[in-house]
Design an enzyme around this catalytic site. Sequence first.
Site, mmCIF file in Angstrom:
data_model
loop_
_atom_site.group_PDB
_atom_site.id
_atom_site.type_symbol
_atom_site.label_atom_id
_atom_site.label_comp_id
_atom_site.label_asym_id
_atom_site.label_seq_id
_atom_site.Cartn_x
_atom_site.Cartn_y
_atom_site.Cartn_z
ATOM 1 N N GLU A 1 0.825 -1.213 0.000
ATOM 2 C CA GLU A 1 0.000 0.000 0.000
ATOM 3 C C GLU A 1 0.857 1.259 0.000
ATOM 4 O O GLU A 1 0.450 2.295 -0.529
ATOM 5 C CB GLU A 1 -0.943 -0.001 1.203
ATOM 6 C CG GLU A 1 -2.067 -1.033 1.122
ATOM 7 C CD GLU A 1 -1.641 -2.414 1.612
ATOM 8 O OE1 GLU A 1 -0.438 -2.624 1.901
ATOM 9 O OE2 GLU A 1 -2.528 -3.300 1.697
ATOM 10 N N MET B 249 23.951 9.553 2.588
ATOM 11 C CA MET B 249 23.745 10.834 3.257
ATOM 12 C C MET B 249 24.035 10.721 4.753
ATOM 13 O O MET B 249 24.590 11.642 5.353
ATOM 14 C CB MET B 249 22.318 11.331 3.018
ATOM 15 C CG MET B 249 22.067 12.746 3.478
ATOM 16 S SD MET B 249 23.187 13.930 2.702
ATOM 17 C CE MET B 249 22.125 14.633 1.438
ATOM 18 N N LYS C 274 -17.263 -1.875 6.142
ATOM 19 C CA LYS C 274 -17.658 -2.852 5.128
ATOM 20 C C LYS C 274 -19.173 -2.923 4.951
ATOM 21 O O LYS C 274 -19.676 -2.992 3.833
ATOM 22 C CB LYS C 274 -17.111 -4.231 5.527
ATOM 23 C CG LYS C 274 -17.332 -5.286 4.461
ATOM 24 C CD LYS C 274 -16.591 -6.572 4.798
ATOM 25 C CE LYS C 274 -16.685 -7.562 3.636
ATOM 26 N NZ LYS C 274 -15.837 -8.744 3.869
ATOM 27 N N PHE D 298 -10.977 -8.219 14.098
ATOM 28 C CA PHE D 298 -9.913 -8.626 13.173
ATOM 29 C C PHE D 298 -9.632 -7.522 12.161
ATOM 30 O O PHE D 298 -10.542 -7.007 11.531
ATOM 31 C CB PHE D 298 -10.316 -9.921 12.451
ATOM 32 C CG PHE D 298 -9.295 -10.376 11.451
ATOM 33 C CD1 PHE D 298 -8.017 -10.756 11.870
ATOM 34 C CD2 PHE D 298 -9.584 -10.415 10.096
ATOM 35 C CE1 PHE D 298 -7.063 -11.169 10.955
ATOM 36 C CE2 PHE D 298 -8.637 -10.827 9.173
ATOM 37 C CZ PHE D 298 -7.368 -11.195 9.598
ATOM 38 N N GLN D 299 -8.380 -7.168 12.031
ATOM 39 C CA GLN D 299 -7.918 -6.123 11.103
ATOM 40 C C GLN D 299 -8.550 -4.766 11.358
ATOM 41 O O GLN D 299 -8.707 -3.976 10.434
ATOM 42 C CB GLN D 299 -8.120 -6.564 9.642
ATOM 43 C CG GLN D 299 -7.256 -7.771 9.287
ATOM 44 C CD GLN D 299 -7.115 -7.980 7.801
ATOM 45 O OE1 GLN D 299 -8.045 -7.748 7.038
ATOM 46 N NE2 GLN D 299 -5.947 -8.451 7.383
HETATM 47 C C1 LIG Z 1 12.220 6.021 5.524
HETATM 48 C C2 LIG Z 1 13.475 6.707 5.893
HETATM 49 N N1 LIG Z 1 14.320 6.147 6.782
HETATM 50 C C3 LIG Z 1 15.474 6.766 7.104
HETATM 51 C C4 LIG Z 1 15.806 7.971 6.563
HETATM 52 C C5 LIG Z 1 17.093 8.680 6.948
HETATM 53 N N2 LIG Z 1 17.974 8.801 5.783
HETATM 54 C C6 LIG Z 1 18.068 9.923 5.024
HETATM 55 S S1 LIG Z 1 19.095 9.770 3.750
HETATM 56 C C7 LIG Z 1 19.497 8.191 4.172
HETATM 57 C C8 LIG Z 1 20.450 7.395 3.357
HETATM 58 C C9 LIG Z 1 19.948 7.141 1.999
HETATM 59 O O1 LIG Z 1 20.757 6.173 1.390
HETATM 60 P P1 LIG Z 1 20.601 5.848 -0.136
HETATM 61 O O2 LIG Z 1 19.188 5.687 -0.490
HETATM 62 O O3 LIG Z 1 21.496 4.702 -0.452
HETATM 63 O O4 LIG Z 1 21.076 7.169 -0.848
HETATM 64 P P2 LIG Z 1 22.479 7.909 -0.841
HETATM 65 O O5 LIG Z 1 22.448 8.920 0.238
HETATM 66 O O6 LIG Z 1 23.541 6.869 -0.638
HETATM 67 O O7 LIG Z 1 22.523 8.537 -2.191
HETATM 68 C C10 LIG Z 1 18.805 7.807 5.323
HETATM 69 C C11 LIG Z 1 18.971 6.509 5.981
HETATM 70 C C12 LIG Z 1 14.872 8.534 5.654
HETATM 71 N N3 LIG Z 1 15.082 9.722 5.068
HETATM 72 N N4 LIG Z 1 13.748 7.873 5.326
#
Ligand SMILES: Cc1ncc(C[n+]2csc(CCOP(=O)(O)OP(=O)(O)O)c2C)c(N)n1
Lengths: 170, 562
Positions: free
Chosen positions: B47, B465, B159, B109-110
């Site tokens: 979803e 990042m 529902k 349920f659910q």
């Molecule tokens: C759902 C979610 N979990 C954690 C984060 C924290 N976060 C921001 S950037 C990042 C790393 C992203 O890694 P990647 O997708 O490999 O991209 P890169 O920075 O290596 O280009 C994380 C863990 C987030 N923004 N969203």
Amino acid sequence: MRHVISVLVQDHPRVLNRITGLFARRGFNLESLAVGTTHVPGLSRISLVVSGDDHTLEQVEKQLNRLIEVLKVTDHSEPHVERELALVKVHVAGVEERLAVKDIQEAFRARVVDVAQKSLILELTGDSKKVDSFIEALRPYGILEVMRTGAVAMSRGERTLKVREKREAV
Amino acid sequence: MKGSEALLKALEREGVEVIFGHPGGAIMPTYDALYDSKIRHILVRHEQGGIHAATAYARASGRVGVVMATSGPGALNLVTGLADAFMDSTPVVAITGNVPRALIGTDAFQEADVTGVTMPITKHNYLVQEVNDIPRVVREAFHIASTGRPGPVLIDIPKDVQLAEFTGTFDVELDLPGYKPTTKGHPKQIERALDALEKAERPILMVGGGAQHAHGELLAFAERTGIPVITTLMGLGAFPGNHPLWLGMPGMHGTVAANRAIHHADVILAIGLRFDDRVTGKVSRFAPHAHTIIHVDIDPAEIGKVVRTHVPIVGDAKLVLRELLKGAKPLKLAAWWRELEEWRTRYPLRWKPRPHLQSQEVIRAFHEATGGQAIVTTGVGQHQMFAAQFFPVSRPRSFITSGGLGTMGVGLPFAIGAKVARPEELVIDFDGDGSFQMTLQELATLVKYKLDVKVVILNNGYLGMVRQWQDLFHAKRYSEVYLADSNPDFARLAEAYGIKGVKVERKEDLMKGVEAVLSADGPVVAEFKVYHEEGVFPMIPAGGAAEDMILEHPAEREEVEA
Ligand SMILES: Cc1ncc(C[n+]2csc(CCOP(=O)(O)OP(=O)(O)O)c2C)c(N)n1
């Protein structure tokens, strides 16, 4: 600064939830909340007591206005009437106390609404400060229970919380 | 007619052509009705994929995106996507089934209190208790989602309400006494704005996502006045990224020219943006020389929320710009432009060349090969910022990313939604190896509907990042960010789905890789193995100000200045 705010809402289910949720989420400080229906079917009126600086209060009003079911928000900065209802159950050990409590009751123009062997329930309406003082005055006798409704407010004179056609811009 | 049929009829009357969704017990009556409906349904594998796709559909098309899910777990899987759409003011209507009315509140349920859960992350939501209310609720939901400041609206339908016999009418009047957004700017304030701009020596125009639909007016206004334009991450494309008046993106990873322009500006006209902290940095040091900030926004609550506003204009960006345009005059900004030009030429966006393949050059190569004519979606992380920096889009609604919530995993489902909305466009998802793995199951959706989406994974083997922040602010203690030891072979993964896989590991194979992606007939998943220690620069550290901007990694700074 303490502010009393009136909010006119459609009385849909959960509308209170939306309002309290908004305060929680945005970190606004909500001191009390009182709700009741109005003379218009489907509309309820909420009185909120909020404290915060001007910026916070501006946000409180604007964020409340964003809620779909909120029709009108007024911050009662102008002359207004403010009332709170309190029920206080106070311990009265003997005749002496009973008389002393009666003096306080008369001084505050409170009413006795329940009499039992060892306690009384007093009813008081007034602004919140008056209720505070009343409770303080009774405290030495042993307060068993306090129930306060939270402040309700209404502007004096011509000003009313009627619904406007258009929502105010800023 | 059953409630479920009434629901679909009401949706048809709103002009809904496509619904993204996933079925389940509590929404089954509606799926049953869908079987006979003209509305197209895109079955997603999760979803979350559905709500993100609906969000991108809305962002790419300017129409309302629709997603459908079952009760409890299905509905709760929408939560992140609803919050994402809410933060980025996107019109989405989410329809969820719920347990029969008699079971509500019994921990059936659910069952989950979905209206309760989503209250803070939707513009509004409904629990439909009466079958005959369905047309009214649908009418209101679409109206609320798409007018004023757009946002997601959720409709939760038990529902038994879906199964109940509908005896009502579809001709319902909108009656929302508490909802009357102001769309026309106040003439007095517009006059004041024009006045301030006329007297300005160093004015700038800052544009956010709220002006995506006003690109024509924006272009006309900027060209008439000659004001430099800055677009936020959400505003990318609202003003052409190849226009000489454009200074780039502001904020944490913005251009030097854009940030210096804000720092030195005396008058700021901000349109359809909310002064996010990624844009302002430390608010007390934001735009210290601006004696007049004009803020145009359709949401009164945004005005004055973060920065002090001197000229508040509540209204729709398009309508306000039209009014502004009436009084706009060419401004004498030659001296200001000399300064701006100096910063722009002295500090262009660039990267330090290395022997390894680099994300920036991959993105640049795609930009050149496509002439910038693509809809770009991204995940969240370094690659997202690189895409914003090195794939300047020139058309509105063509850079679709998660701005406010920063939701990893949006890239692929965003690409799906964008492709469904605008099938004639080239859609490229620049994704991270981390982000992509959060929703990669939607590759199945690409296959099922033969959606020609190009997924370009910039694989640096890290949660890049986060690694960058650990590098700069946590003494290189790389806690739990290494992915390379367990990443799949992305090209082979794609092939397992029957999708073309491309893998590029060496710098010299870059162009061949780009060509392989763009010439492929149908979806592609391409993995570009990029330098694993790259950082995004320029950078203003969180809570810093324009003056704190660093251009290069501190360890590499000397070489740059030499
Ligand atoms: C759902 C979610 N979990 C954690 C984060 C924290 N976060 C921001 S950037 C990042 C790393 C992203 O890694 P990647 O997708 O490999 O991209 P890169 O920075 O290596 O280009 C994380 C863990 C987030 N923004 N969203």
